[in-house]
Design an enzyme around this catalytic site. Sequence first.
Site, short mmCIF file in Angstrom:
data_model
loop_
_atom_site.label_atom_id
_atom_site.label_comp_id
_atom_site.label_asym_id
_atom_site.label_seq_id
_atom_site.Cartn_x
_atom_site.Cartn_y
_atom_site.Cartn_z
N ARG A 133 0.87 -1.18 0.00
CA ARG A 133 0.00 0.00 0.00
C ARG A 133 0.90 1.23 0.00
NH1 ARG A 133 -1.99 -3.49 4.05
NH2 ARG A 133 -4.02 -4.42 3.56
N LYS A 169 -2.30 -0.15 7.09
CA LYS A 169 -3.73 0.10 7.22
C LYS A 169 -4.37 -0.80 8.28
CE LYS A 169 -7.95 -0.29 4.42
NZ LYS A 169 -8.48 -0.64 3.09
N HIS A 187 -2.70 2.20 -5.95
CA HIS A 187 -3.24 0.93 -5.44
C HIS A 187 -3.43 -0.10 -6.55
CE1 HIS A 187 -4.57 -0.90 -1.72
NE2 HIS A 187 -5.57 -1.47 -2.36
N ARG A 212 -0.67 -2.56 -6.60
CA ARG A 212 -0.87 -3.65 -5.63
C ARG A 212 -1.81 -4.70 -6.21
NH1 ARG A 212 -0.98 -4.97 -0.04
NH2 ARG A 212 -3.02 -5.62 0.76
N HIS A 258 -3.35 -9.43 4.38
CA HIS A 258 -4.79 -9.49 4.64
C HIS A 258 -5.05 -10.26 5.93
CE1 HIS A 258 -5.89 -8.88 0.11
NE2 HIS A 258 -5.58 -7.75 0.74
N TYR A 285 -9.25 -11.54 -5.38
CA TYR A 285 -8.30 -11.80 -6.46
C TYR A 285 -8.49 -13.21 -7.01
CZ TYR A 285 -6.07 -7.66 -4.57
OH TYR A 285 -5.83 -6.38 -4.14
#
Length: 637
Positions: free
Chosen positions: A368, A396, A470, A473, A496, A505
């Site tokens: 990120r 984040k 982004h 990414r 994640h 994804y």
Amino acid sequence: MLPAHDYAPAPETPADIYAAYLVHLQRRDRGNTAYTQAARSFLRRWPQAQTWADIPLEKQLAANCSTRPFVTFLMVSRRLRPGYDYLVCRKLCSLWHELTDSCLQPDLDQFMTAAMELGFSERVSSAIGSQIIARLLIQTGRPLSDLRESDLQELLHACDTRQARTGRGAKHYRSTTHSARQILFHLGILDTQAPPAATALSLEERMADVPATLRPAFVAYLNRKHATCVPKTVSSLATRLAQFGRYLAAVDPTLTSLSQLDRRRHIEPFITSLTTAVNSVTGEPITVADRIRRVHAVGNFLAEITEWGWDDAPPRRLIFRTDLPRPQRFLPRYLPVDADRKLTAALSSSPYRLAADALLVQRACGLRIGELLDLELDCIHEIPGQGSWLKVPLGKLDSERMVPLDEEVLTLVDRITTTRSPGRPMIHPRTGAPADFLFTHHGKRLSQNAVREELNRAADTAGLGHITPHQLRHTYATALINAGVSLQALMALLGHVSTQMSLRYAHLFDHTVRAEYERALDLAKSHIGGLPTTGRQLPITDVTGASWKDSPAIKSRLAGGYCLRAAAQGSCPYANICEHCPSFHTDATHLGILAAQRIDAHDLATDAEQRGWIDEADRHRKLIARLDTLIAQSAPA
């Protein structure tokens, strides 16, 4: 002339000062009788040069063009401290010429060297030195190492005073003062680094449009959220609650307490108004995701102050889950392979190396943008037997992770360490501890705006549309999915915390779906059976009378006919396999057939290019090259 570091000159007579001025003029090879007469007149009236600083500013500025060079000489030789009000009103265009061999020059040379080491150009360094540092050295009478933050503040106060008196802005002084403060920090002269150039508004200022009777509750709630949320989250909440406050001020100016809120009169119309709300920056309608965020912000605000038992809280819940619009489920916005290659090439050839290399690191590691700019110099870890890894800092989701690196990324990081600006460690905005950041420019952290501007420039150079950081990414994750990486590994690499985040994804290119599609397609073909031997065949084109070469299908010329395939089936892997086989032989008796086949292949390549089938066109071009070789080998000597 005074010695280079004599900061407290001995008392001098007017004759001594006049003699030093003559030497100064001779060294500079300038001056005339007007200059010398002006100096004598000045010294007759003010034999103690410093007393000139006591006359009104208007009279100081009224000095003629022959007297001003003498005043500048007195300043750079530390014989006169005229006051910041005079210094900010004088342009001092010839200051650098006057400084040559002066007692100020060593300090200014030291400052200029430090500025250029931090990445400032010589022109910018010179501007900062003349506008800020030279004036501070003149007025304070102290060396560079003894300058203080209060000196900078006094200079800026003089700029504000001038602006109030004359209307002339001080924007350039503020900009150069900010840079000067950062350079002095890295020199070790100031203890604190320069604050952000743009100061954030306070919560009270951001809630200025909220009705005065409701504002204290809004501000108190946001201050309370600072205990559990990061500053960026609180800032986003402030933006959305300010919008809600403005709405209440418009629809019900008589509202005096949040306890008076009514779902039918206030909440439901607010939710309905979001369907026609527009983005204040772009002027476009806000997205469904933005509508959801605004409703969430208001709903949590009202629900939480009710749970906390605030006196002015609503007596019951006013916003429910069914008030949220259905979210739109977009796939990740990855870059196709061709666009990814073009963007990488544009970044690799960019003249703005630091920002371009930052984007290349982001693409190679799937970071990120906040994680990228938080990387520190010691982010690379060598693990015996496991290779090199990148330690990604808290981001984040407040979690750290390790990402494996290859030699290409290590080379990229080595290049970054040579192009970044050196300097003292800076305070980490998250931890408050000193940190050596990897991406530093002009003695400050590289900003998100600088990275985004470089990405826009590279995308424009590559002929691509608007791209966000982004998306790099997303592209990284998509490439891993295509390579068959497991869901667990993808979660670890992307940081994640739930499988739902990574499954987005996995849905992009589901190999099971592809396999089922191909199985069903083959089964359908087998059910078709053989073509009927009697009866009229259906036309092979969508244009009556057109040749088979014009049909909207993937086509191949065969020895005894031709092959037609639907575009969805893709190219046939067996098409023209014989012509490319090493066992294939021909002779002069087949030249006519080969020549006709070459003509057809050329026509088919042109047709494929016009339809946008690039891979199919390349297949025909390769066949043409192979046919040219066969024809050349078969031609009679």
